[in-house]
Structures are given as C-alpha cells and as structure tokens.
Design a protein around this motif. Structure first.
Motif, PDB file in Angstrom:
ATOM      1  N   ALA A  18      44.257  21.275  19.808  1.00  0.00           N
ATOM      2  CA  ALA A  18      45.068  20.191  20.351  1.00  0.00           C
ATOM      3  C   ALA A  18      45.815  20.707  21.575  1.00  0.00           C
ATOM      4  N   GLY A  19      45.842  19.894  22.624  1.00  0.00           N
ATOM      5  CA  GLY A  19      46.527  20.298  23.849  1.00  0.00           C
ATOM      6  C   GLY A  19      45.739  21.256  24.718  1.00  0.00           C
ATOM      7  N   THR A  20      44.462  21.427  24.434  1.00  0.00           N
ATOM      8  CA  THR A  20      43.655  22.406  25.170  1.00  0.00           C
ATOM      9  C   THR A  20      43.298  21.948  26.581  1.00  0.00           C
ATOM     10  N   LEU A  21      43.576  20.677  26.921  1.00  0.00           N
ATOM     11  CA  LEU A  21      43.342  20.222  28.298  1.00  0.00           C
ATOM     12  C   LEU A  21      44.133  21.073  29.280  1.00  0.00           C
ATOM     13  N   SER A  22      45.230  21.609  28.840  1.00  0.00           N
ATOM     14  CA  SER A  22      46.077  22.427  29.708  1.00  0.00           C
ATOM     15  C   SER A  22      45.414  23.743  30.097  1.00  0.00           C
ATOM     16  N   ARG A  23      44.294  24.075  29.466  1.00  0.00           N
ATOM     17  CA  ARG A  23      43.622  25.342  29.730  1.00  0.00           C
ATOM     18  C   ARG A  23      42.449  25.205  30.701  1.00  0.00           C
ATOM     19  N   VAL A  24      42.278  24.021  31.289  1.00  0.00           N
ATOM     20  CA  VAL A  24      41.151  23.814  32.207  1.00  0.00           C
ATOM     21  C   VAL A  24      41.217  24.780  33.380  1.00  0.00           C
ATOM     22  N   ALA A  25      42.365  24.878  34.019  1.00  0.00           N
ATOM     23  CA  ALA A  25      42.499  25.763  35.184  1.00  0.00           C
ATOM     24  C   ALA A  25      42.161  27.203  34.813  1.00  0.00           C
ATOM     25  N   GLU A  26      42.651  27.634  33.680  1.00  0.00           N
ATOM     26  CA  GLU A  26      42.369  28.996  33.200  1.00  0.00           C
ATOM     27  C   GLU A  26      40.874  29.223  33.030  1.00  0.00           C
ATOM     28  N   GLU A  27      40.187  28.228  32.469  1.00  0.00           N
ATOM     29  CA  GLU A  27      38.745  28.363  32.235  1.00  0.00           C
ATOM     30  C   GLU A  27      37.957  28.316  33.535  1.00  0.00           C
ATOM     31  N   VAL A  28      38.411  27.504  34.479  1.00  0.00           N
ATOM     32  CA  VAL A  28      37.754  27.441  35.792  1.00  0.00           C
ATOM     33  C   VAL A  28      37.851  28.795  36.494  1.00  0.00           C
ATOM     34  N   ARG A  29      39.038  29.353  36.489  1.00  0.00           N
ATOM     35  CA  ARG A  29      39.228  30.665  37.133  1.00  0.00           C
ATOM     36  C   ARG A  29      38.450  31.749  36.395  1.00  0.00           C
ATOM     37  N   ARG A  30      38.367  31.643  35.106  1.00  0.00           N
ATOM     38  CA  ARG A  30      37.619  32.623  34.317  1.00  0.00           C
ATOM     39  C   ARG A  30      36.143  32.652  34.744  1.00  0.00           C
ATOM     40  N   LEU A  31      35.635  31.500  35.160  1.00  0.00           N
ATOM     41  CA  LEU A  31      34.258  31.418  35.649  1.00  0.00           C
ATOM     42  C   LEU A  31      34.126  31.861  37.104  1.00  0.00           C
ATOM     43  N   GLU A  53      45.263  16.225  39.502  1.00  0.00           N
ATOM     44  CA  GLU A  53      46.632  16.527  39.925  1.00  0.00           C
ATOM     45  C   GLU A  53      47.161  17.776  39.218  1.00  0.00           C
ATOM     46  N   SER A  54      46.832  17.901  37.930  1.00  0.00           N
ATOM     47  CA  SER A  54      47.308  19.067  37.175  1.00  0.00           C
ATOM     48  C   SER A  54      46.640  20.358  37.638  1.00  0.00           C
ATOM     49  N   LEU A  55      45.453  20.226  38.230  1.00  0.00           N
ATOM     50  CA  LEU A  55      44.732  21.410  38.706  1.00  0.00           C
ATOM     51  C   LEU A  55      45.246  21.900  40.051  1.00  0.00           C
ATOM     52  N   GLY A  56      45.983  21.066  40.751  1.00  0.00           N
ATOM     53  CA  GLY A  56      46.550  21.479  42.032  1.00  0.00           C
ATOM     54  C   GLY A  56      45.482  21.844  43.043  1.00  0.00           C
ATOM     55  N   ASP A  57      45.605  23.029  43.635  1.00  0.00           N
ATOM     56  CA  ASP A  57      44.681  23.462  44.680  1.00  0.00           C
ATOM     57  C   ASP A  57      43.260  23.680  44.161  1.00  0.00           C
ATOM     58  N   LEU A  58      43.082  23.749  42.858  1.00  0.00           N
ATOM     59  CA  LEU A  58      41.736  23.923  42.294  1.00  0.00           C
ATOM     60  C   LEU A  58      40.897  22.655  42.428  1.00  0.00           C
ATOM     61  N   SER A  85      32.351  18.204  49.616  1.00  0.00           N
ATOM     62  CA  SER A  85      33.613  18.846  49.213  1.00  0.00           C
ATOM     63  C   SER A  85      33.463  20.361  49.307  1.00  0.00           C
ATOM     64  N   ASP A  86      34.537  21.065  49.015  1.00  0.00           N
ATOM     65  CA  ASP A  86      34.490  22.530  48.982  1.00  0.00           C
ATOM     66  C   ASP A  86      34.268  23.045  47.568  1.00  0.00           C
ATOM     67  N   ALA A  87      33.933  22.157  46.642  1.00  0.00           N
ATOM     68  CA  ALA A  87      33.811  22.537  45.237  1.00  0.00           C
ATOM     69  C   ALA A  87      32.602  23.427  44.997  1.00  0.00           C
ATOM     70  N   THR A  88      32.775  24.341  44.043  1.00  0.00           N
ATOM     71  CA  THR A  88      31.678  25.236  43.640  1.00  0.00           C
ATOM     72  C   THR A  88      31.376  25.098  42.160  1.00  0.00           C
ATOM     73  N   ALA A  89      31.993  24.109  41.501  1.00  0.00           N
ATOM     74  CA  ALA A  89      31.742  23.839  40.086  1.00  0.00           C
ATOM     75  C   ALA A  89      32.169  22.404  39.799  1.00  0.00           C
ATOM     76  N   VAL A  90      31.748  21.885  38.656  1.00  0.00           N
ATOM     77  CA  VAL A  90      32.150  20.535  38.261  1.00  0.00           C
ATOM     78  C   VAL A  90      32.896  20.593  36.931  1.00  0.00           C
ATOM     79  N   VAL A  91      33.878  19.702  36.799  1.00  0.00           N
ATOM     80  CA  VAL A  91      34.602  19.510  35.546  1.00  0.00           C
ATOM     81  C   VAL A  91      34.336  18.079  35.105  1.00  0.00           C
ATOM     82  N   SER A  92      33.658  17.914  33.975  1.00  0.00           N
ATOM     83  CA  SER A  92      33.260  16.591  33.495  1.00  0.00           C
ATOM     84  C   SER A  92      34.196  16.141  32.381  1.00  0.00           C
ATOM     85  N   LEU A  93      34.930  15.065  32.629  1.00  0.00           N
ATOM     86  CA  LEU A  93      35.888  14.540  31.663  1.00  0.00           C
ATOM     87  C   LEU A  93      35.405  13.185  31.158  1.00  0.00           C
ATOM     88  N   GLY A  94      35.033  13.117  29.887  1.00  0.00           N
ATOM     89  CA  GLY A  94      34.587  11.840  29.349  1.00  0.00           C
ATOM     90  C   GLY A  94      33.534  11.990  28.268  1.00  0.00           C
TER      91      GLY A  94
END
Length: 354
Positions: A18-31, A53-58, A85-94
């Motif tokens: 529960a509340g693991t959405l807050s770890r998206v940035a951490e997981e993106v950087r880990r990759l 918005e929560s990801l900020g500059d990511l 875009s400048d993206a090098t990965a995708v985050v799929s929410l849904g």
C-alpha cells in the motif's frame, strides 16, 4: 507433482504493498533513467498528470490516449509523441489498455517499462502483446515485451468500481484456469494458481459488500499478481483465443469478454482433462470446474451471456470461423461444430452441464 518440468524463473521486479506509488521515481532511477513518459487512458488522464507532477524533472511528458485492444494506429501516434520527448522509458498507469500501449512502444524501441496496474486484468507480468489491426487481433510473445518493473499499490484499487472489480477478477481467473492444463505447466505456477482461486473466491464477495475493504483489496491484488505471473510463464489456449476473436473482430470489452467466456471454455476443456482442472472445482464447488465458475460468476453479478456485450446470434458463425482458422494447441481437439456449440451456450448464458 510432475515427473519433470521446466520453470523459467521470474525476471520482472515486483514492488507490492500500500502506498507504493510513491516509489515510482526510485524504481525509474534504479533502471538508470532520468526522463520517462507517463501513459494512461483518457479516463485516467488526471491520475497520469498527478503522477507526472510527483515525478518532477523525471517526467518527460504524458500520453493519455491508450484504448482497448491496442490498435496499431494509436501506437503509432504514441510513438510520435514518445520520440518527440526526451524520455528513455515509459511508465504505464492503468489497466490492460495502458499496459498494452507501453508494451507496444517498448517492443518497437527497446525502452524499459515500469507498469502500475489499477485493475486485476493481469497483462503486466507477461511477455505477451495483443494488437489490433484491420479488424483482427494478433498476439505475439517476446522477452522485449516483458516489463522490467511492476508496482502494485493496493491503494490504487480502492476506487475500482464493483462491476469492474468483478469482471477484472474473472479475467484474471481465466489466466490461472488455462495454466492448469498448459503443456508447459509446472508445480510452481500451479501452486500460485491454486492460491489465486481461493484468494479471489474469498476476496471478491467481501469487496462487493465493502469496496473499501483494504485487506480484501490486498488479497485480490495478490491473486491478480499470481494469475498474471501464470499468464506470463506458460502457454494459453482456447479461452484466450476466443477472447481475442471477440475483442479484435467485434470490439467487445476486454474484461467482460473474458468473464463471460470463462465458464464455457473451462467446461469445454474439462471434458478432456477433468483431473487437471479439479483445483477449480475444489475451490468453487458446483460439482465441476465449469459449473463452479458459472455459479461463482452468477453469485458476484458477473455477466453470463455474450448478448450482454452486444453480440448477436448471427455473429457466432463468423466468430467460429475466425477461431478455427489457425491451428493451436489445446487439451481438447477443436473443430467448427464443437466451438459453435460452445459459443451458442455462451450466447444463451446456459449453465455448463445443465
């Protein structure tokens, strides 16, 4: 226990809780990424914007155009946005629609995926991509399709409507059902599928009574992970073929299509391998796997007839022809007559065995 088997292992990293959405940035950087594109359906655009918005500059942008059955033309539009875009990965929410779009982008570009499921549909743990073009849905498997990380957040499922909770769970159960008789089945996946059946059986009625029951939501999301892992590890057969026929050629809603077909495809193959499907009969009762699933579906208010999703009786012959056009492995031999009979029962909503 089988005399011999191969278990390919699990390669996708899973973050559950529960509340693991807050770890998206951490997981993106880990990759190893510093810019991602967030994907969603139009319906979930606000959630995607909030995540970005929560990801900020990511956050390198949002594409909120995912739709059912992953039409190729939508993927091409999303690819243009991704490449701009400048993206090098995708985050799929849904749900499955968004996960499918992320996979379609990844398999064409080689980029990493972080998937955040909000339903129980179960495509997130798989190396499978189903795409629709020219009125037909085709499926392929490849290691390039499998997401690198899946984040399961129980909190994101608290707002899942009861109707979608039910059909999404039935969709997931279909993955486990076919895993029991898959030619490449193994005892690890079988244990997960047995666990999933019981978890859904006990959890879904509680969620109908109280959709905010967090313990029941966790139970159902855990079951969905088990079923998705099964889908991504062993081969699927008749049930998934028929679901793709109706989804790709008749544009029926994905979860509802799986939910309606499930008791009938189970009963069809149960005639050939009753011992392999006995765990379902044991879990749901009813004297048989197909009958037990029908009884459960009725008890939780799941749709039971193809008529409920707009299929006409005149459509059944065309669906049969598409389903038998190409050969594929299935426990029971497939022929036009038997498939047409199965679809007639599903059209009428008759309980298997009655």
């Amino acid at each position: 226990m089988m005399d011999q088997f191969i278990f390919p292992g699990l390669t996708t990293r899973v973050v559950f809780g529960a509340g693991t959405l807050s770890r998206v940035a951490e997981e993106v950087r880990r990759l190893g990424h510093d810019k991602v594109m967030v994907l969603s359906t139009p319906h979930q655009r606000a959630d995607a914007e909030k995540l970005a918005e929560s990801l900020g500059d990511l956050a390198g942008g949002i594409f909120a155009g995912a739709v059912m059955h992953t039409p190729v033309e939508v993927t091409e539009t999303a690819l243009e946005a991704f490449r701009a875009s400048d993206a090098t990965a995708v985050v799929s929410l849904g749900g499955g629609s968004t996960t499918g779009l992320g996979k379609a982008i990844a398999v064409r570009t080689g980029v990493d995926q972080v998937v955040i499921p909000t339903t129980y549909a179960g495509s997130e743990m798989t190396d499978i991509l189903g795409e629709t073009a020219s009125g037909e849905k085709t499926t392929r498997r490849s290691p390039d399709i499998r997401p690198e990380t899946v984040i399961y957040d129980v909190d994101l499922t608290l707002s899942l409507p009861v109707g979608l909770t039910v059909t999404s769970a039935m969709n997931a159960i279909a993955h486990a059902m076919e895993a029991f008789y898959a030619p490449d089945r193994n005892p690890v996946i079988e244990l997960m599928c047995r666990d999933a059946m019981v978890a859904f059986r006990d959890g879904i009625p509680r969620l109908i009574e109280d959709p905010q029951d967090k313990a029941a939501r966790a139970q159902a999301l855990y079951a969905a992970w088990c079923c998705s892992t099964a889908l991504g590890t062993v081969s699927m057969a008749l049930h998934h073929k028929l679901a793709h026929v109706f989804g790709g050629s008749f544009d029926t809603p994905h979860a509802e299509t799986h939910a309606i077909l499930l008791p009938y495809t189970t009963a069809f193959n149960e005639q050939a391998v009753p011992e392999l499907l006995r765990p379902i009969a044991d879990a749901f009762g009813g004297g048989s796997a197909g009958g037990g699933l029908w009884d459960f579906a009725q008890s939780v208010g799941s749709p039971l007839s193809l008529q409920a999703i707009g299929i006409q009786e005149a459509d059944l012959d065309r669906a049969t022809a598409i389903a038998v056009k190409n050969a594929y492995a299935n426990p029971r031999p497939i022929d036009p007559g038997s498939i047409r009979e199965l679809l007639q029962a599903a059209f009428e909503g008759r309980r298997p065995g009655d």
